[in-house]
Enzyme design. Sequence first.
Site, PDB file in Angstrom:
ATOM      1  N   CYS A 250      19.565  13.469 -20.077  1.00  0.00           N
ATOM      2  CA  CYS A 250      18.982  12.238 -19.533  1.00  0.00           C
ATOM      3  C   CYS A 250      18.790  11.142 -20.577  1.00  0.00           C
ATOM      4  CB  CYS A 250      17.655  12.548 -18.851  1.00  0.00           C
ATOM      5  SG  CYS A 250      17.806  13.725 -17.488  1.00  0.00           S
TER       6      CYS A 250
ATOM      7  N   ASN B 267      16.987  10.970  -9.609  1.00  0.00           N
ATOM      8  CA  ASN B 267      17.227  11.095 -11.054  1.00  0.00           C
ATOM      9  C   ASN B 267      18.730  11.255 -11.272  1.00  0.00           C
ATOM     10  OD1 ASN B 267      17.489  11.891 -13.723  1.00  0.00           O
ATOM     11  ND2 ASN B 267      15.805  13.346 -13.669  1.00  0.00           N
TER      12      ASN B 267
ATOM     13  N   HIS C 196      14.122   5.676 -17.990  1.00  0.00           N
ATOM     14  CA  HIS C 196      14.849   6.726 -17.273  1.00  0.00           C
ATOM     15  C   HIS C 196      14.106   6.996 -15.979  1.00  0.00           C
ATOM     16  CE1 HIS C 196      16.608  10.406 -16.075  1.00  0.00           C
ATOM     17  NE2 HIS C 196      15.667  11.194 -16.561  1.00  0.00           N
TER      18      HIS C 196
END
EC number: 2.3.1.180
Length: 322
Positions: A113, A279, A249
Amino acid sequence: MRRAVIKGVGHYLPERVVPNAEFENTLETSDAWIRSRSGIERRHFAAEGETTSMLATEAARRALAMAGVDASEVDVIVLATSTADLTFPSAATMVQNALGMTNGFAFDVQAVCAGFVYAMANANAIILSGQADRILVIGAETFSRIMDWTDRSTCVLFGDGAGAVLLEAAEGEGTPEDRGILSTDLHSDGRYRDLLYVDGGISTGSSGVLRMQGKEVFRHAVEKLSATAGTALAKAGLAPEDIDWVVPHQANIRIIQPLAEKLGVSMDKVVVTIQEHGNTSAASIPLALSVGVERGQIKPGDLVVSVAIGGGLAWGAAVLRW
């Protein structure tokens, strides 16, 4: 002073939209449960045969179109992904081929990520060294391919997508008022590998599925993200009160909100897309940047801080002036 300035941005999402309610058919969960624990309402899943490099290529084309630059004028492609099409070659070289770019070089960055922040740091260094003048930096993922569809704590959180920015070398004054990337800050700590990982790979003979200790990841996330943001701002000679936009993020609204609070930034100054995309790992920051521009939120001259944390653990921040 040489700076790496964003000249174009673009994103691409697969056509298939998966609302939370779809999971109610196979899991002991509900739309309300997912929303309350993550902020996610829907996400996009890639179609059969639609690969990470395909998503990345479309996002790259849109960033190039915004900048008015042809692929032949690009020197480098840096693609952040944990879900490349194949073990090798890199997905970046597949994008290079799809764009018809026969010059320069292309490579992948894998920091889960945090991948896009790592990719931006690498691209910035290449531009500052004088090795390249134009670099496509892309984040793209097809996390739907590594989900355990029986694990309600993980499979409802992730989605597929891609975002891209075109960086171009420009001359600045060497002050915090310059446009472009002003600083980056990167970290990792392999002691925490087991908090977020995929239980497959070359050593196992299978691609595996994602495993996560959500509470532990959350415990690390807010502290590490606020600390790296503060360090990156200090490196640039700036402070939290100088921030126009935080583009984090998009992991969980329960991480984003306390992060904003620790930075002393109103949620009105945070670009949030998690409700629409879930996500998307390394794609989430460039996706949010592109959406933020599309919405009219991020404007030329704005100071933007992006932060991310992912498996490794790996985390970092980038400070840039749009």
